[in-house]
Write a protein that holds these residues in place. Structure first.
Motif, PDB file in Angstrom:
ATOM      1  N   ASP A 138       0.793  -1.164  -0.023  1.00 46.56           N
ATOM      2  CA  ASP A 138       0.269  -0.167  -0.300  1.00 46.56           C
ATOM      3  C   ASP A 138       0.784   1.245  -0.011  1.00 46.56           C
ATOM      4  O   ASP A 138       0.327   2.428   0.195  1.00 46.56           O
ATOM      5  N   ALA A 139       2.163   1.219  -0.119  1.00 43.83           N
ATOM      6  CA  ALA A 139       2.845   2.495  -0.245  1.00 43.83           C
ATOM      7  C   ALA A 139       2.750   3.179  -1.800  1.00 43.83           C
ATOM      8  O   ALA A 139       2.813   2.366  -2.746  1.00 43.83           O
ATOM      9  N   THR A 140       2.504   4.399  -1.473  1.00 44.97           N
ATOM     10  CA  THR A 140       2.185   5.136  -2.613  1.00 44.97           C
ATOM     11  C   THR A 140       3.165   6.382  -2.441  1.00 44.97           C
ATOM     12  O   THR A 140       3.447   6.890  -1.603  1.00 44.97           O
ATOM     13  N   VAL A 141       3.649   6.940  -3.734  1.00 40.61           N
ATOM     14  CA  VAL A 141       4.429   8.006  -3.780  1.00 40.61           C
ATOM     15  C   VAL A 141       4.353   8.553  -5.154  1.00 40.61           C
ATOM     16  O   VAL A 141       4.323   7.822  -6.068  1.00 40.61           O
ATOM     17  N   ASP A 142       4.036   9.717  -5.310  1.00 41.02           N
ATOM     18  CA  ASP A 142       4.336  10.521  -6.423  1.00 41.02           C
ATOM     19  C   ASP A 142       5.378  10.398  -7.119  1.00 41.02           C
ATOM     20  O   ASP A 142       6.190  10.982  -6.612  1.00 41.02           O
ATOM     21  N   PRO A 143       5.414   9.927  -8.554  1.00 40.52           N
ATOM     22  CA  PRO A 143       6.719   9.967  -9.148  1.00 40.52           C
ATOM     23  C   PRO A 143       7.386  11.436  -9.538  1.00 40.52           C
ATOM     24  O   PRO A 143       8.486  11.391  -9.590  1.00 40.52           O
ATOM     25  N   VAL A 144       6.443  12.195  -9.632  1.00 47.90           N
ATOM     26  CA  VAL A 144       6.887  13.698  -9.735  1.00 47.90           C
ATOM     27  C   VAL A 144       7.676  14.082  -8.684  1.00 47.90           C
ATOM     28  O   VAL A 144       8.702  14.822  -8.728  1.00 47.90           O
ATOM     29  N   VAL A 145       7.175  13.783  -7.345  1.00 49.06           N
ATOM     30  CA  VAL A 145       7.841  14.269  -6.235  1.00 49.06           C
ATOM     31  C   VAL A 145       9.058  13.241  -6.058  1.00 49.06           C
ATOM     32  O   VAL A 145      10.189  14.186  -5.605  1.00 49.06           O
ATOM     33  N   VAL A 146       9.206  12.155  -6.345  1.00 48.21           N
ATOM     34  CA  VAL A 146      10.314  11.493  -6.492  1.00 48.21           C
ATOM     35  C   VAL A 146      11.340  12.166  -7.386  1.00 48.21           C
ATOM     36  O   VAL A 146      12.733  12.175  -7.136  1.00 48.21           O
TER      37      VAL A 146
END
Length: 146
Positions: free
Chosen positions: A108-116
């Protein structure tokens, strides 16, 4: 909080000068030795600041707690951003694939690729700044206040 990392002669034990907002000042010996590559502690500071990680080592230090290793989530996110920074070209698809691989241990880990991508670019910039430092020079970072 302000954190200063001096560029020490290679192979010396690395440290940072921490000046917390509450007035406490101390040397932080996070680990590792000095050298031409970006210190692990700077990598964590930049990633934790860019991603606004609340359970990382630098947020804990800023809050006045004892310095403890970052939690699993913070460590995996730092590894993800470092991996993205090492890519030749940053694309959203590459970041999505890297995210799926690096965060597989966190369901369930989500992270915005733009932020990365933004954090990875910040890490690249800091690595270049560090590489240009001569022994005796330093980099200083401000940690966001409360």
């Amino acid at each position: 909080m302000r954190v200063t990392f001096p560029r020490l002669p290679d192979h010396e034990r690395a440290w940072a000068l921490v000046e917390r907002d509450d007035g406490v000042v101390f040397r932080f010996y996070g680990g590792g030795t000095a050298g031409p590559r970006l210190p692990h502690d700077i990598m964590h500071l930049v990633v934790e600041r860019e991603l606004r990680i609340k359970d990382g080592i630098w947020a804990g230090i800023a809050a006045g707690g004892p310095s403890q290793p970052p939690g699993q989530r913070a460590e995996l996110l730092a590894d993800l951003v470092a991996g993205a920074a090492a890519l030749g070209t940053l694309t959203l698809e590459k970041i999505r694939r890297l995210t799926a691989d690096k965060l597989a241990a966190l369901p369930d880990a989500t992270v915005d690729p733009v932020v990365v991508a933004v954090a990875a670019r910040a890490l690249q910039v800091e690595a270049a700044r560090w590489a240009r430092l001569r022994v005796g020079e330093e980099l200083t970072y401000d940690w966001p206040g409360k």
